[in-house]
Design an enzyme around this catalytic site. Structure first.
Site, short mmCIF file in Angstrom:
data_model
loop_
_atom_site.label_atom_id
_atom_site.label_comp_id
_atom_site.label_asym_id
_atom_site.label_seq_id
_atom_site.Cartn_x
_atom_site.Cartn_y
_atom_site.Cartn_z
N CYS A 60 14.56 33.53 20.84
CA CYS A 60 13.47 32.68 20.36
C CYS A 60 13.97 31.48 19.55
CB CYS A 60 12.44 33.51 19.60
SG CYS A 60 10.83 32.68 19.50
N HIS A 87 10.55 37.24 22.96
CA HIS A 87 10.91 38.38 22.10
C HIS A 87 10.90 39.68 22.90
CE1 HIS A 87 11.13 36.49 18.13
NE2 HIS A 87 10.09 35.74 18.48
N GLU A 96 12.45 42.20 22.33
CA GLU A 96 12.64 43.32 21.41
C GLU A 96 11.35 43.75 20.71
OE1 GLU A 96 12.74 39.85 18.55
OE2 GLU A 96 13.13 40.23 20.68
#
Length: 314
Positions: free
Chosen positions: A142, A235, A237
């Site tokens: 990001c 993102h 994650e």
């Protein structure tokens, strides 16, 4: 992980044409194995939450990974105790002379601030420059992806009128690529940012290749042609509740945020979110760790010049 097959097995050519990772008996016999050493520069406010998210992905592979956590030494963490930072994080001076197989640099809530105005921008630049000589492969997430593209290639981002938040459909732009092994033709990934990189300038840059993109969210996965740097604009994650937590935080701060798109059931923020990106997020990190770290890194980390056979075919 690869399928080990006899040398010159006819199926090898077919499997490779289907982007299946196979390894000859000869190569397998000469392969040295050791734990992968990965450094994480955690720039997110909630350190423990982000650590957990990234370690969850790194732990979902067959490889043993030894992780070091890195901090910007003169930046105080407002949301994480000093004891936690001192006990588990290292300053850059403690790792400057070391080499690592992989480095992950997280996003940061700095999307509306010019890079040069970030208080620790010089430290970010120093770590990025260091990584190009001391790390086999770097995964930028990001904000870090935008920052690295700006620093390494001089590419500027465009600020958005409204924060882009939600879970968006992406498609592969190429079929036979190690990083995309196992990916569906279309997949979902979360975004949470105030800026974007021009898809056109990324595709036009001779040192970069766009691997996946979205009609709504733009470029998602961009790889440097030397295979050292992977830029992920979203993102992968994020856990199920992260976008929800950010949305309510922004509401409480009076920022009048849009409801994250394609995230809450029926797009109703009164209902629970639906996580539909975890599989591809896990696959992204697993493929990066396997094909761009493990298969590329030298057994002796003092030597950072090794390349893999598939690189020779690119």
């Amino acid at each position: 992980m690869p399928v080990k097959i006899p040398d010159d097995l006819p199926a090898a050519e077919i499997l490779e044409s289907e982007n299946i990772f196979v390894m000859s008996e000869t190569r397998a016999a000469n392969q040295d194995i050791r734990p992968m050493k990965v450094l994480i520069l955690n720039l997110m406010p909630n350190k423990i939450e982000t650590e957990t998210q990234l370690l969850r992905l790194l732990g979902n592979t067959p490889l043993q990974v030894d992780v070091d956590l890195l901090r910007i030494h003169d930046k105080e963490s407002k949301h994480t105790s000093i004891d936690h930072m001192n006990n588990f994080y290292r300053d850059f001076e403690a790792v400057r002379q070391k080499n690592y197989d992989g480095l992950i640099i997280t996003g940061a809530p700095l999307g509306q601030i010019e890079f040069e105005e970030v208080s620790y921008w010089d430290h970010i630049r120093e770590i990025i420059d260091w990584s190009q000589q001391h790390v086999t492969s770097v995964l930028f997430l990001c904000w870090a992806a935008h920052a690295a593209l700006f620093h390494l290639y001089g590419l500027n981002r465009n600020l958005l009128e409204q924060k882009r938040s939600g879970v968006f459909v992406h498609r592969r732009t190429t079929q036979h690529f190690p990083l995309l092994r196992g990916f569906d033709d279309e997949f979902l990934a979360p975004h949470s940012r105030f800026a974007e990189m021009s898809l056109e300038q990324l595709k036009a840059h001779p040192e970069l290749q766009v691997l996946t993109e979205s009609d709504t969210a733009g470029a998602y996965m961009v790889l440097s042609r030397n295979n050292r740097n992977l830029f992920v604009m979203g993102h992968p994650e994020y856990q199920k509740s992260t976008l929800k937590d950010e949305y309510h935080r922004d509401l409480e701060q009076g920022l009048n945020p849009d409801v994250p798109q394609n995230y809450f059931r029926d797009d109703n923020p009164e209902k629970e979110p639906v996580a539909r990106w975890h599989g591809h997020g896990s696959l992204l990190v697993s493929n990066w760790l396997n094909y761009y770290v493990y298969q590329l890194t030298p057994y002796n980390l003092d030597d950072m010049s090794g390349i893999t056979p598939w690189e020779n075919k690119q």
